[in-house]
Motif scaffolding. Structure first.
Motif, PDB file in Angstrom:
ATOM      1  N   PHE A  36       0.845  -1.095   0.016  1.00 28.44           N
ATOM      2  CA  PHE A  36       0.016   0.014  -0.156  1.00 28.44           C
ATOM      3  C   PHE A  36       0.808   1.096   0.088  1.00 28.44           C
ATOM      4  CE2 PHE A  36      -2.538  -3.233   2.286  1.00 28.44           C
ATOM      5  CZ  PHE A  36      -3.581  -3.180   1.416  1.00 28.44           C
ATOM      6  N   SER A  37       0.572   2.221  -1.074  1.00 29.12           N
ATOM      7  CA  SER A  37       1.378   3.488  -1.173  1.00 29.12           C
ATOM      8  C   SER A  37       0.644   4.456  -1.412  1.00 29.12           C
ATOM      9  CB  SER A  37       2.702   3.243  -1.848  1.00 29.12           C
ATOM     10  OG  SER A  37       2.288   2.827  -3.277  1.00 29.12           O
ATOM     11  N   GLY A  38       1.010   5.474  -1.151  1.00 27.39           N
ATOM     12  CA  GLY A  38       0.106   7.089  -1.244  1.00 27.39           C
ATOM     13  C   GLY A  38       0.703   7.450  -2.612  1.00 27.39           C
ATOM     14  N   ALA A  39      -0.030   8.644  -3.118  1.00 31.23           N
ATOM     15  CA  ALA A  39       0.653   9.123  -4.003  1.00 31.23           C
ATOM     16  C   ALA A  39       1.832   9.752  -4.067  1.00 31.23           C
ATOM     17  CB  ALA A  39      -0.470  10.393  -4.590  1.00 31.23           C
ATOM     18  N   THR A  57      -4.848   6.926   0.730  1.00 32.70           N
ATOM     19  CA  THR A  57      -4.420   5.529   0.131  1.00 32.70           C
ATOM     20  C   THR A  57      -5.532   4.682   1.129  1.00 32.70           C
ATOM     21  OG1 THR A  57      -2.303   5.831   0.049  1.00 32.70           O
ATOM     22  CG2 THR A  57      -2.855   3.683   0.166  1.00 32.70           C
ATOM     23  N   ASN A  58      -6.116   3.914   0.300  1.00 31.60           N
ATOM     24  CA  ASN A  58      -7.332   3.052   0.674  1.00 31.60           C
ATOM     25  C   ASN A  58      -6.769   1.794   0.929  1.00 31.60           C
ATOM     26  OD1 ASN A  58      -9.564   1.701   1.380  1.00 31.60           O
ATOM     27  ND2 ASN A  58     -10.430   1.634  -0.468  1.00 31.60           N
ATOM     28  N   VAL A  59      -6.792   1.310   2.350  1.00 28.64           N
ATOM     29  CA  VAL A  59      -5.857   0.104   2.781  1.00 28.64           C
ATOM     30  C   VAL A  59      -6.978  -0.980   3.231  1.00 28.64           C
ATOM     31  CG1 VAL A  59      -3.962   1.056   3.317  1.00 28.64           C
ATOM     32  CG2 VAL A  59      -5.264   0.952   5.041  1.00 28.64           C
ATOM     33  N   TYR A  60      -8.091  -0.655   2.961  1.00 35.17           N
ATOM     34  CA  TYR A  60      -9.476  -1.414   3.272  1.00 35.17           C
ATOM     35  C   TYR A  60      -9.268  -2.847   2.431  1.00 35.17           C
ATOM     36  CZ  TYR A  60     -13.872  -3.267   4.573  1.00 35.17           C
ATOM     37  OH  TYR A  60     -14.934  -4.092   4.871  1.00 35.17           O
TER      38      TYR A  60
END
Length: 73
Positions: A36-39, A57-60
């Protein structure tokens, strides 16, 4: 021809390392990972300028298993 091996001391192995002693017919290590990584997370360089004002960041994750490797031989 069989290999004759003396004493072996292994200090450390990496997470995806393969260690064998002697004759080997086939080695096929398998692994999977989720990242998981953001922009702008994987940008590299000397002068990187990002404008990420409203980034999330959607980690669901609803499913329990994403990439099963149990019986993948």
């Amino acid at each position: 021809m069989p290999a004759i091996v003396g004493a072996v001391q292994v200090i450390a192995l990496g997470t995806s390392a393969v260690f064998n002693i002697g004759d080997v017919y086939s080695l096929s290590p398998i692994s999977s990972a989720k990242t998981f990584s953001g922009a702008g997370s994987f940008n590299t360089g000397e002068a990187v300028h990002n404008l990420n004002h409203l980034s999330s960041t959607n980690v669901y994750d609803t499913d329990g298993i994403d990439q099963p490797i149990a019986f993948n031989v």
